[in-house]
Design a protein around this motif. Structure first.
Motif, PDB file in Angstrom:
ATOM      1  N   PHE A  92       2.663  14.071   9.151  1.00 17.95           N
ATOM      2  CA  PHE A  92       1.406  13.357   9.326  1.00 17.95           C
ATOM      3  C   PHE A  92       1.542  11.869   9.023  1.00 17.95           C
ATOM      4  O   PHE A  92       0.727  11.056   9.474  1.00 17.95           O
ATOM      5  CB  PHE A  92       0.307  13.977   8.467  1.00 17.95           C
ATOM      6  N   GLY A  93       2.581  11.499   8.306  1.00 22.24           N
ATOM      7  CA  GLY A  93       2.840  10.080   8.072  1.00 22.24           C
ATOM      8  C   GLY A  93       3.024   9.306   9.369  1.00 22.24           C
ATOM      9  O   GLY A  93       2.700   8.112   9.440  1.00 22.24           O
ATOM     10  N   ALA A  94       3.536   9.969  10.400  1.00 17.43           N
ATOM     11  CA  ALA A  94       3.728   9.302  11.689  1.00 17.43           C
ATOM     12  C   ALA A  94       2.389   8.909  12.306  1.00 17.43           C
ATOM     13  O   ALA A  94       2.244   7.834  12.904  1.00 17.43           O
ATOM     14  CB  ALA A  94       4.512  10.213  12.636  1.00 17.43           C
ATOM     15  N   GLU A  95       1.379   9.775  12.181  1.00 19.11           N
ATOM     16  CA  GLU A  95       0.045   9.470  12.695  1.00 19.11           C
ATOM     17  C   GLU A  95      -0.569   8.286  11.953  1.00 19.11           C
ATOM     18  O   GLU A  95      -1.166   7.393  12.566  1.00 19.11           O
ATOM     19  CB  GLU A  95      -0.855  10.699  12.559  1.00 19.11           C
ATOM     20  N   ILE A  96      -0.390   8.277  10.635  1.00 14.09           N
ATOM     21  CA  ILE A  96      -0.919   7.169   9.839  1.00 14.09           C
ATOM     22  C   ILE A  96      -0.223   5.867  10.232  1.00 14.09           C
ATOM     23  O   ILE A  96      -0.869   4.824  10.427  1.00 14.09           O
ATOM     24  CB  ILE A  96      -0.728   7.450   8.339  1.00 14.09           C
ATOM     25  N   ALA A  97       1.110   5.924  10.373  1.00 15.19           N
ATOM     26  CA  ALA A  97       1.875   4.729  10.729  1.00 15.19           C
ATOM     27  C   ALA A  97       1.459   4.195  12.095  1.00 15.19           C
ATOM     28  O   ALA A  97       1.335   2.979  12.293  1.00 15.19           O
ATOM     29  CB  ALA A  97       3.366   5.044  10.712  1.00 15.19           C
ATOM     30  N   ALA A  98       1.222   5.094  13.051  1.00 16.75           N
ATOM     31  CA  ALA A  98       0.827   4.661  14.392  1.00 16.75           C
ATOM     32  C   ALA A  98      -0.535   3.965  14.356  1.00 16.75           C
ATOM     33  O   ALA A  98      -0.738   2.931  15.017  1.00 16.75           O
ATOM     34  CB  ALA A  98       0.780   5.865  15.330  1.00 16.75           C
ATOM     35  N   THR A  99      -1.457   4.513  13.590  1.00 21.79           N
ATOM     36  CA  THR A  99      -2.784   3.913  13.483  1.00 21.79           C
ATOM     37  C   THR A  99      -2.715   2.545  12.809  1.00 21.79           C
ATOM     38  O   THR A  99      -3.366   1.582  13.241  1.00 21.79           O
ATOM     39  CB  THR A  99      -3.734   4.838  12.701  1.00 21.79           C
ATOM     40  N   ILE A 100      -1.917   2.442  11.752  1.00 21.70           N
ATOM     41  CA  ILE A 100      -1.748   1.154  11.067  1.00 21.70           C
ATOM     42  C   ILE A 100      -1.150   0.124  12.009  1.00 21.70           C
ATOM     43  O   ILE A 100      -1.577  -1.042  12.058  1.00 21.70           O
ATOM     44  CB  ILE A 100      -0.880   1.325   9.813  1.00 21.70           C
ATOM     45  N   THR A 143       0.851  -1.194   0.000  1.00 20.74           N
ATOM     46  CA  THR A 143       0.000   0.000   0.000  1.00 20.74           C
ATOM     47  C   THR A 143       0.884   1.240   0.000  1.00 20.74           C
ATOM     48  O   THR A 143       1.748   1.387   0.872  1.00 20.74           O
ATOM     49  CB  THR A 143      -0.915   0.020   1.237  1.00 20.74           C
ATOM     50  N   LEU A 144       0.683   2.117  -0.965  1.00 26.58           N
ATOM     51  CA  LEU A 144       1.403   3.384  -1.043  1.00 26.58           C
ATOM     52  C   LEU A 144       0.424   4.506  -0.735  1.00 26.58           C
ATOM     53  O   LEU A 144      -0.615   4.625  -1.397  1.00 26.58           O
ATOM     54  CB  LEU A 144       2.003   3.588  -2.441  1.00 26.58           C
ATOM     55  N   ILE A 145       0.751   5.342   0.251  1.00 30.72           N
ATOM     56  CA  ILE A 145      -0.159   6.393   0.696  1.00 30.72           C
ATOM     57  C   ILE A 145       0.498   7.756   0.539  1.00 30.72           C
ATOM     58  O   ILE A 145       1.637   7.967   0.977  1.00 30.72           O
ATOM     59  CB  ILE A 145      -0.556   6.192   2.176  1.00 30.72           C
ATOM     60  N   SER A 193      -6.878  -1.600   3.199  1.00 26.91           N
ATOM     61  CA  SER A 193      -5.838  -1.823   2.200  1.00 26.91           C
ATOM     62  C   SER A 193      -4.618  -2.513   2.797  1.00 26.91           C
ATOM     63  O   SER A 193      -4.093  -3.480   2.235  1.00 26.91           O
ATOM     64  CB  SER A 193      -5.427  -0.493   1.568  1.00 26.91           C
ATOM     65  N   VAL A 194      -4.155  -2.041   3.943  1.00 29.25           N
ATOM     66  CA  VAL A 194      -2.943  -2.605   4.552  1.00 29.25           C
ATOM     67  C   VAL A 194      -3.172  -4.034   5.021  1.00 29.25           C
ATOM     68  O   VAL A 194      -2.280  -4.884   4.934  1.00 29.25           O
ATOM     69  CB  VAL A 194      -2.451  -1.708   5.707  1.00 29.25           C
ATOM     70  N   LYS A 195      -4.361  -4.333   5.516  1.00 25.47           N
ATOM     71  CA  LYS A 195      -4.661  -5.719   5.901  1.00 25.47           C
ATOM     72  C   LYS A 195      -4.596  -6.643   4.685  1.00 25.47           C
ATOM     73  O   LYS A 195      -4.254  -7.818   4.802  1.00 25.47           O
ATOM     74  CB  LYS A 195      -6.035  -5.798   6.555  1.00 25.47           C
ATOM     75  N   LYS A 196      -4.904  -6.100   3.512  1.00 24.37           N
ATOM     76  CA  LYS A 196      -4.835  -6.886   2.276  1.00 24.37           C
ATOM     77  C   LYS A 196      -3.403  -7.048   1.783  1.00 24.37           C
ATOM     78  O   LYS A 196      -2.959  -8.147   1.476  1.00 24.37           O
ATOM     79  CB  LYS A 196      -5.690  -6.225   1.197  1.00 24.37           C
ATOM     80  N   THR A 197      -2.646  -5.928   1.744  1.00 22.17           N
ATOM     81  CA  THR A 197      -1.300  -5.970   1.162  1.00 22.17           C
ATOM     82  C   THR A 197      -0.227  -6.387   2.150  1.00 22.17           C
ATOM     83  O   THR A 197       0.828  -6.888   1.769  1.00 22.17           O
ATOM     84  CB  THR A 197      -0.922  -4.591   0.606  1.00 22.17           C
ATOM     85  N   GLU A 204      -1.414  -0.045  15.216  1.00 16.42           N
ATOM     86  CA  GLU A 204      -2.412  -0.447  16.206  1.00 16.42           C
ATOM     87  C   GLU A 204      -3.470  -1.371  15.614  1.00 16.42           C
ATOM     88  O   GLU A 204      -3.903  -2.329  16.267  1.00 16.42           O
ATOM     89  CB  GLU A 204      -3.095   0.796  16.786  1.00 16.42           C
ATOM     90  N   GLU A 205      -3.885  -1.072  14.392  1.00 18.49           N
ATOM     91  CA  GLU A 205      -5.017  -1.788  13.812  1.00 18.49           C
ATOM     92  C   GLU A 205      -4.610  -2.994  12.950  1.00 18.49           C
ATOM     93  O   GLU A 205      -5.430  -3.886  12.729  1.00 18.49           O
ATOM     94  CB  GLU A 205      -5.845  -0.827  12.953  1.00 18.49           C
ATOM     95  N   CYS A 206      -3.365  -3.010  12.462  1.00 14.58           N
ATOM     96  CA  CYS A 206      -2.953  -4.041  11.501  1.00 14.58           C
ATOM     97  C   CYS A 206      -1.739  -4.834  11.953  1.00 14.58           C
ATOM     98  O   CYS A 206      -1.096  -5.503  11.131  1.00 14.58           O
ATOM     99  CB  CYS A 206      -2.655  -3.394  10.145  1.00 14.58           C
ATOM    100  N   PHE A 207      -1.405  -4.764  13.221  1.00 15.44           N
ATOM    101  CA  PHE A 207      -0.142  -5.328  13.720  1.00 15.44           C
ATOM    102  C   PHE A 207       0.049  -6.785  13.305  1.00 15.44           C
ATOM    103  O   PHE A 207       1.104  -7.188  12.814  1.00 15.44           O
ATOM    104  CB  PHE A 207      -0.084  -5.194  15.242  1.00 15.44           C
ATOM    105  N   LEU A 208      -0.965  -7.617  13.480  1.00 14.01           N
ATOM    106  CA  LEU A 208      -0.840  -9.049  13.195  1.00 14.01           C
ATOM    107  C   LEU A 208      -0.886  -9.352  11.695  1.00 14.01           C
ATOM    108  O   LEU A 208      -0.633 -10.496  11.289  1.00 14.01           O
ATOM    109  CB  LEU A 208      -1.939  -9.823  13.920  1.00 14.01           C
ATOM    110  N   HIS A 209      -1.185  -8.344  10.897  1.00 11.35           N
ATOM    111  CA  HIS A 209      -1.217  -8.542   9.446  1.00 11.35           C
ATOM    112  C   HIS A 209       0.086  -8.113   8.778  1.00 11.35           C
ATOM    113  O   HIS A 209       0.361  -8.531   7.648  1.00 11.35           O
ATOM    114  CB  HIS A 209      -2.367  -7.736   8.832  1.00 11.35           C
ATOM    115  N   LEU A 210       0.889  -7.285   9.437  1.00 15.30           N
ATOM    116  CA  LEU A 210       2.083  -6.717   8.810  1.00 15.30           C
ATOM    117  C   LEU A 210       3.180  -7.762   8.637  1.00 15.30           C
ATOM    118  O   LEU A 210       3.457  -8.544   9.537  1.00 15.30           O
ATOM    119  CB  LEU A 210       2.614  -5.552   9.649  1.00 15.30           C
ATOM    120  N   GLU A 211       3.809  -7.719   7.453  1.00 14.88           N
ATOM    121  CA  GLU A 211       4.923  -8.622   7.164  1.00 14.88           C
ATOM    122  C   GLU A 211       6.244  -7.876   7.031  1.00 14.88           C
ATOM    123  O   GLU A 211       7.285  -8.491   6.762  1.00 14.88           O
ATOM    124  CB  GLU A 211       4.632  -9.414   5.893  1.00 14.88           C
TER     125      GLU A 211
END
Length: 369
Positions: A314-322, A250-252, A295-299, A324-331
């Protein structure tokens, strides 16, 4: 000497910026502009670049709302970037007028006008000069409704400001200050990527019940044209756009950086056989957490890119939210490709900007993690 002759800050820089935006040194641009292929709004369209679509939106706002006022430094003759050209002649100097060189005064007047029922549309000539107005915006405009328990507000307030890199703006004509305002409840902050979005988002902001900031990437004003609907339309604030669908990364981004990421996605597909999903965040406050998280849960991988400096961007805020919400999905760890923690440089601007090569390097790093 007339006001118009003395109002232009840093006249040499401004003159060069206009030349850049007219394409004289367009080869220095760090992105390839890709126009929106289809309009989200039905009806008659015509070709407009971004400054023309903004001018068209302001024309519609003045025509449809007799209380609407437009004001700022030099906007009476069209402004530095010509976004208000022809409006004073059409609607009169009582509704479209120049102000003194005082950003705090511009914001203060705009708040007062909005609080008294006018639709106030203020222009800060460059986003870099919005900081003298910072107190008025974050301590007065943003809190007006809350501090009165909803008894009064200044929701008919919109502030426009050209932002971002342009080719040689150096430290006083290149900044991206959106993160400063994203920390302030009560405001809405949008950054359009092109003519269609600029017109629809600006009209939405003008009619929104909350104070809105519209940061317009100045290098996009004349970058390219799109088929823009000629009628009155609005686009949603707080809803991100998925511009390219993909399954690998995912590119944001937002504003100019969206065009960088679209080019990078194509390069990644050709060089690495990687399919990137590209998201234009569209608005910084509020921002579309649902679209990003889905998107991040998918990619399972994510890169965030913006021109503003790394720390507190603001990228730091997005990264922090991801996280928290996608931790077990991240590779792989979330990557940020941004400006550096220095004043915006002049001669070293090409090295400062998060261009396609820095973004492509981040893709290579994240897929090989």
């Amino acid at each position: 000497m007339s006001l118009n002759k003395v109002c232009l800050k840093c006249l040499g820089t401004v003159t060069k910026e206009i030349k850049v935006l007219n394409g004289i040194v367009s080869k220095r641009n760090h992105f390839v502009y890709t126009a929106d292929s289809s309009s989200p709004v039905k009806g008659e369209t015509t070709k407009m670049n971004m400054f023309q679509s903004i001018n068209n939106a302001l024309d519609i706002a003045l025509k449809s709302d007799d209380s609407a006022l437009i004001f700022g430094e030099d906007i009476g003759f069209g402004g530095v970037f010509r976004c208000t050209i022809g409006l004073k002649e059409k609607y009169g100097k009582e509704r479209v007028f120049n102000t003194p060189l005082c950003e705090q005064g511009i914001a203060g007047f705009a708040i007062g006008a909005a609080a008294m029922g006018s639709t106030a549309i203020a222009e800060i000539q460059f986003a870099d000069y919005i900081f003298p107005a910072f107190d008025q915006i974050v301590n007065e405009a943003a809190k007006y409704r809350y501090r009165s328990g909803g008894m009064f507000d200044c929701g008919k307030l919109t502030i426009r400001a050209p932002c971002g890199a342009v080719g040689h703006g150096a430290l006083y004509h290149s900044q991206s200050p959106e993160a400063y305002f994203a920390h302030t409840p009560g405001l809405k902050v949008v950054v359009p990527r092109g003519p269609i979005k600029a017109k629809g988002l600006l009209l939405s902001c003008i009619r929104d019940p909350d104070p809105c900031l519209v940061f317009e990437p100045k290098v996009l004003y004349r970058a390219a044209v799109e088929e823009v609907p000629v009628g009155d339309y609005q686009l949603p604030i707080g809803k991100a756009d998925v511009l390219i669908e993909g399954n690998d990364i995912t590119l944001i981004g937002w504003g100019t950086q969206v065009h960088v990421l679209k080019e990078v996605a194509q390069m990644a597909k050709e060089k690495f056989q990687v399919n990137c999903e590209v998201i234009d965040l569209v608005s910084i406050l509020p921002w579309d957490t649902d679209t990003v998280i889905k998107s991040v849960k998918k990619t399972k991988r994510c890169i965030i890119s913006h021109e503003a400096p790394l720390t507190g961007g603001f990228g730091a805020e997005i990264a922090a939210t991801i996280q928290e919400e996608c931790f077990l999905h991240l590779e792989a760890p979330i990557q940020r490709v941004t400006g550096f923690d220095t004043p915006f440089p002049h001669v070293f601007e090409p090295f400062y900007l998060p261009d396609k090569w820095r973004c492509l390097s981040a893709i290579q790093k994240i897929i090989s993690y």
